[in-house]
Design a protein around this motif. Structure first.
Motif, PDB file in Angstrom:
ATOM      1  N   UNK A  68       0.849  -1.190   0.000  1.00 28.61           N
ATOM      2  CA  UNK A  68       0.000   0.000   0.000  1.00 28.61           C
ATOM      3  C   UNK A  68       0.881   1.236   0.000  1.00 28.61           C
ATOM      4  N   UNK A  69       0.249   2.403  -0.038  1.00 27.08           N
ATOM      5  CA  UNK A  69       1.007   3.658   0.013  1.00 27.08           C
ATOM      6  C   UNK A  69       1.667   3.814   1.381  1.00 27.08           C
ATOM      7  N   UNK A  70       0.951   3.471   2.434  1.00 29.96           N
ATOM      8  CA  UNK A  70       1.553   3.505   3.768  1.00 29.96           C
ATOM      9  C   UNK A  70       2.734   2.553   3.844  1.00 29.96           C
ATOM     10  N   UNK A  71       2.620   1.390   3.218  1.00 30.15           N
ATOM     11  CA  UNK A  71       3.726   0.445   3.191  1.00 30.15           C
ATOM     12  C   UNK A  71       4.939   1.011   2.491  1.00 30.15           C
ATOM     13  N   UNK A  72       4.741   1.816   1.450  1.00 29.27           N
ATOM     14  CA  UNK A  72       5.877   2.431   0.757  1.00 29.27           C
ATOM     15  C   UNK A  72       6.647   3.361   1.690  1.00 29.27           C
ATOM     16  N   UNK A  73       5.915   4.151   2.476  1.00 26.02           N
ATOM     17  CA  UNK A  73       6.571   5.103   3.378  1.00 26.02           C
ATOM     18  C   UNK A  73       7.304   4.366   4.491  1.00 26.02           C
ATOM     19  N   UNK A  74       6.656   3.387   5.101  1.00 21.29           N
ATOM     20  CA  UNK A  74       7.290   2.646   6.184  1.00 21.29           C
ATOM     21  C   UNK A  74       8.477   1.834   5.677  1.00 21.29           C
ATOM     22  N   UNK A  75       8.350   1.278   4.484  1.00 14.62           N
ATOM     23  CA  UNK A  75       9.448   0.490   3.922  1.00 14.62           C
ATOM     24  C   UNK A  75      10.672   1.357   3.657  1.00 14.62           C
ATOM     25  N   UNK A  76      10.467   2.621   3.311  1.00 15.02           N
ATOM     26  CA  UNK A  76      11.608   3.514   3.078  1.00 15.02           C
ATOM     27  C   UNK A  76      12.427   3.685   4.346  1.00 15.02           C
ATOM     28  N   UNK A  77      11.766   3.837   5.500  1.00 16.46           N
ATOM     29  CA  UNK A  77      12.496   3.950   6.750  1.00 16.46           C
ATOM     30  C   UNK A  77      13.189   2.667   7.144  1.00 16.46           C
ATOM     31  N   UNK A  78      12.500   1.540   6.986  1.00 23.74           N
ATOM     32  CA  UNK A  78      13.108   0.245   7.321  1.00 23.74           C
ATOM     33  C   UNK A  78      14.314  -0.039   6.435  1.00 23.74           C
ATOM     34  N   UNK A  79      14.207   0.269   5.155  1.00 22.83           N
ATOM     35  CA  UNK A  79      15.324   0.007   4.240  1.00 22.83           C
ATOM     36  C   UNK A  79      16.526   0.890   4.578  1.00 22.83           C
ATOM     37  N   UNK A  80      16.274   2.145   4.902  1.00 29.19           N
ATOM     38  CA  UNK A  80      17.373   3.039   5.255  1.00 29.19           C
ATOM     39  C   UNK A  80      18.064   2.585   6.533  1.00 29.19           C
TER      40      UNK A  80
END
Length: 214
Positions: A68-80
Protein backbone atom coordinates in the motif's frame (compact mmCIF):
# COMPACT_ATOMS: atom_id res chain seq x y z
CA UNK A 1 -30.79 14.56 -25.13
CA UNK A 2 -29.58 13.99 -28.68
CA UNK A 3 -31.94 16.68 -29.96
CA UNK A 4 -30.51 19.11 -27.38
CA UNK A 5 -26.98 18.27 -28.49
CA UNK A 6 -27.96 18.88 -32.11
CA UNK A 7 -29.65 22.17 -31.24
CA UNK A 8 -26.70 23.41 -29.19
CA UNK A 9 -24.36 23.14 -32.17
CA UNK A 10 -20.71 22.19 -32.49
CA UNK A 11 -19.49 24.06 -29.33
CA UNK A 12 -21.14 21.43 -27.17
CA UNK A 13 -18.80 18.66 -28.38
CA UNK A 14 -15.83 19.86 -26.28
CA UNK A 15 -18.20 19.91 -23.30
CA UNK A 16 -19.23 16.33 -24.01
CA UNK A 17 -15.56 15.34 -24.10
CA UNK A 18 -15.00 17.12 -20.76
CA UNK A 19 -17.96 15.32 -19.22
CA UNK A 20 -16.68 11.90 -20.25
CA UNK A 21 -13.16 12.71 -19.06
CA UNK A 22 -14.40 14.11 -15.74
CA UNK A 23 -16.53 11.01 -15.11
CA UNK A 24 -13.58 8.72 -15.86
CA UNK A 25 -11.29 10.68 -13.52
CA UNK A 26 -13.85 10.69 -10.71
CA UNK A 27 -14.36 6.93 -10.94
CA UNK A 28 -10.60 6.29 -11.08
CA UNK A 29 -9.94 8.47 -8.02
CA UNK A 30 -12.82 6.93 -6.06
CA UNK A 31 -11.25 3.52 -6.61
CA UNK A 32 -7.63 4.59 -6.07
CA UNK A 33 -8.20 6.68 -2.94
CA UNK A 34 -9.90 3.97 -0.92
CA UNK A 35 -8.52 3.73 2.62
CA UNK A 36 -7.73 0.03 2.17
CA UNK A 37 -5.30 0.89 -0.64
CA UNK A 38 -3.69 3.86 1.09
CA UNK A 39 -3.62 3.28 4.87
CA UNK A 40 -4.78 -0.25 5.75
CA UNK A 41 -6.06 -0.24 9.34
CA UNK A 42 -3.77 -2.86 10.92
CA UNK A 43 -0.63 -2.39 8.85
CA UNK A 44 1.03 0.19 11.09
CA UNK A 45 0.61 -1.92 14.24
CA UNK A 46 2.07 -4.93 12.46
CA UNK A 47 5.10 -2.95 11.27
CA UNK A 48 5.64 -1.46 14.73
CA UNK A 49 5.57 -4.93 16.24
CA UNK A 50 7.99 -6.14 13.59
CA UNK A 51 10.37 -3.22 14.20
CA UNK A 52 10.66 -4.04 17.91
CA UNK A 53 12.76 -7.07 17.02
CA UNK A 54 15.56 -7.51 14.49
CA UNK A 55 15.00 -5.51 11.35
CA UNK A 56 13.25 -7.49 8.59
CA UNK A 57 15.10 -8.66 5.51
CA UNK A 58 14.93 -7.15 2.04
CA UNK A 59 12.19 -9.56 0.89
CA UNK A 60 9.87 -8.53 3.70
CA UNK A 61 10.57 -4.85 3.08
CA UNK A 62 9.87 -5.27 -0.64
CA UNK A 63 6.52 -6.95 0.08
CA UNK A 64 5.65 -4.17 2.50
CA UNK A 65 6.49 -1.57 -0.15
CA UNK A 66 4.15 -3.20 -2.64
CA UNK A 67 1.34 -3.57 -0.13
CA UNK A 68 0.00 0.00 0.00
CA UNK A 69 1.01 3.66 0.01
CA UNK A 70 1.55 3.51 3.77
CA UNK A 71 3.73 0.44 3.19
CA UNK A 72 5.88 2.43 0.76
CA UNK A 73 6.57 5.10 3.38
CA UNK A 74 7.29 2.65 6.18
CA UNK A 75 9.45 0.49 3.92
CA UNK A 76 11.61 3.51 3.08
CA UNK A 77 12.50 3.95 6.75
CA UNK A 78 13.11 0.25 7.32
CA UNK A 79 15.32 0.01 4.24
CA UNK A 80 17.37 3.04 5.25
CA UNK A 81 17.85 1.68 8.78
CA UNK A 82 18.90 -1.72 7.43
CA UNK A 83 21.31 -0.36 4.82
CA UNK A 84 22.86 2.24 7.14
CA UNK A 85 22.92 0.76 10.65
CA UNK A 86 24.39 3.96 12.14
CA UNK A 87 21.96 6.30 10.44
CA UNK A 88 20.83 9.18 12.63
CA UNK A 89 17.52 10.89 13.14
CA UNK A 90 18.18 13.39 10.34
CA UNK A 91 18.86 10.60 7.84
CA UNK A 92 15.73 8.68 8.80
CA UNK A 93 13.59 11.78 8.60
CA UNK A 94 15.00 12.51 5.17
CA UNK A 95 14.11 8.99 4.01
CA UNK A 96 10.57 9.30 5.36
CA UNK A 97 10.11 12.77 3.85
CA UNK A 98 11.29 11.66 0.41
CA UNK A 99 8.96 8.67 0.46
CA UNK A 100 6.13 10.85 1.77
CA UNK A 101 6.52 13.39 -1.02
CA UNK A 102 6.45 10.62 -3.61
CA UNK A 103 3.35 9.13 -1.96
CA UNK A 104 1.49 12.45 -1.91
CA UNK A 105 2.40 13.04 -5.55
CA UNK A 106 0.91 9.64 -6.34
CA UNK A 107 -2.27 10.46 -4.42
CA UNK A 108 -2.66 13.78 -6.25
CA UNK A 109 -2.53 12.14 -9.68
CA UNK A 110 -5.23 13.43 -12.07
CA UNK A 111 -6.55 15.98 -9.56
CA UNK A 112 -5.08 18.84 -11.57
CA UNK A 113 -6.92 17.62 -14.66
CA UNK A 114 -10.18 17.35 -12.72
CA UNK A 115 -9.76 20.86 -11.32
CA UNK A 116 -8.99 22.19 -14.79
CA UNK A 117 -12.21 20.67 -16.14
CA UNK A 118 -14.19 22.24 -13.29
CA UNK A 119 -12.69 25.63 -14.20
CA UNK A 120 -12.88 25.35 -17.99
CA UNK A 121 -16.36 23.83 -18.39
CA UNK A 122 -18.32 27.06 -17.58
CA UNK A 123 -16.04 29.02 -19.89
CA UNK A 124 -16.60 26.54 -22.69
CA UNK A 125 -20.34 26.76 -22.07
CA UNK A 126 -20.22 30.55 -22.21
CA UNK A 127 -18.18 30.37 -25.41
CA UNK A 128 -20.81 28.11 -26.96
CA UNK A 129 -23.56 30.51 -25.94
CA UNK A 130 -21.73 33.49 -27.45
CA UNK A 131 -21.18 31.57 -30.70
CA UNK A 132 -24.85 30.64 -30.77
CA UNK A 133 -25.93 34.25 -30.22
CA UNK A 134 -23.63 35.43 -33.01
CA UNK A 135 -25.12 32.86 -35.37
CA UNK A 136 -28.67 33.85 -34.41
CA UNK A 137 -28.26 37.56 -35.06
CA UNK A 138 -25.89 37.07 -37.97
CA UNK A 139 -28.44 34.93 -39.79
CA UNK A 140 -30.95 37.80 -39.95
CA UNK A 141 -30.96 39.81 -43.13
CA UNK A 142 -29.93 43.47 -42.81
CA UNK A 143 -32.85 45.82 -42.35
CA UNK A 144 -35.23 43.07 -41.25
CA UNK A 145 -36.29 42.12 -37.79
CA UNK A 146 -36.91 38.54 -36.83
CA UNK A 147 -40.00 37.60 -34.88
CA UNK A 148 -39.61 37.75 -31.09
CA UNK A 149 -40.58 34.10 -30.82
CA UNK A 150 -37.82 33.01 -33.18
CA UNK A 151 -35.23 35.16 -31.41
CA UNK A 152 -36.32 33.85 -28.00
CA UNK A 153 -36.12 30.26 -29.23
CA UNK A 154 -32.67 30.85 -30.67
CA UNK A 155 -31.44 32.36 -27.41
CA UNK A 156 -32.80 29.44 -25.39
CA UNK A 157 -31.01 27.01 -27.70
CA UNK A 158 -27.76 28.97 -27.34
CA UNK A 159 -28.05 28.83 -23.55
CA UNK A 160 -27.94 25.02 -23.67
CA UNK A 161 -24.16 25.30 -23.78
CA UNK A 162 -23.97 27.38 -20.61
CA UNK A 163 -26.34 25.05 -18.78
CA UNK A 164 -24.36 22.00 -19.90
CA UNK A 165 -21.08 23.62 -18.88
CA UNK A 166 -22.43 24.34 -15.38
CA UNK A 167 -23.82 20.82 -15.12
CA UNK A 168 -20.28 19.49 -15.71
CA UNK A 169 -18.42 22.04 -13.60
CA UNK A 170 -20.46 21.75 -10.39
CA UNK A 171 -19.97 18.01 -9.71
CA UNK A 172 -16.38 18.16 -10.99
CA UNK A 173 -15.57 20.95 -8.52
CA UNK A 174 -17.30 19.15 -5.64
CA UNK A 175 -15.38 15.95 -6.28
CA UNK A 176 -12.13 17.87 -6.71
CA UNK A 177 -12.57 19.47 -3.28
CA UNK A 178 -13.51 16.11 -1.79
CA UNK A 179 -10.45 14.38 -3.21
CA UNK A 180 -8.17 17.22 -2.08
CA UNK A 181 -9.48 16.80 1.47
CA UNK A 182 -8.91 13.05 1.30
CA UNK A 183 -5.34 13.52 0.09
CA UNK A 184 -4.62 15.99 2.91
CA UNK A 185 -6.04 13.55 5.44
CA UNK A 186 -3.94 10.68 4.07
CA UNK A 187 -0.81 12.85 4.06
CA UNK A 188 -1.33 13.60 7.74
CA UNK A 189 -1.85 9.94 8.58
CA UNK A 190 1.31 8.97 6.68
CA UNK A 191 3.28 11.58 8.59
CA UNK A 192 1.92 10.35 11.93
CA UNK A 193 2.77 6.74 11.04
CA UNK A 194 6.35 7.71 10.19
CA UNK A 195 6.66 9.57 13.50
CA UNK A 196 5.57 6.46 15.39
CA UNK A 197 8.06 4.22 13.58
CA UNK A 198 10.98 6.66 13.86
CA UNK A 199 11.81 6.07 17.59
CA UNK A 200 11.92 2.30 17.11
CA UNK A 201 14.32 2.61 14.19
CA UNK A 202 16.51 5.02 16.16
CA UNK A 203 16.61 2.51 19.01
CA UNK A 204 17.65 -0.21 16.58
CA UNK A 205 20.36 2.05 15.16
CA UNK A 206 21.68 2.88 18.64
CA UNK A 207 21.70 -0.79 19.65
CA UNK A 208 23.58 -1.76 16.48
CA UNK A 209 26.16 0.97 17.02
CA UNK A 210 26.68 -0.08 20.65
CA UNK A 211 27.07 -3.73 19.65
CA UNK A 212 29.68 -2.90 17.03
CA UNK A 213 31.53 -0.66 19.47
CA UNK A 214 31.66 -3.46 22.03
Amino acid sequence: MFSIIQAAGWPIWPLLLCSVLALALIIERLVSLRAARIVPPRLLDEVLQLARGPLPGPDVVSKLEQHSVLGQVLAAGLRSAAQQPRIGEAGLRQAFESAGRAAVHQLERYLTALGSIATAAPLLGLFGTVVGMIEIFGAQAPGTAGSPQQVAHGISVALYNTAFGLAIAIPALLFYRYFRARVDEYALRLEQAAERLLPLLLRQSAATAAARAA
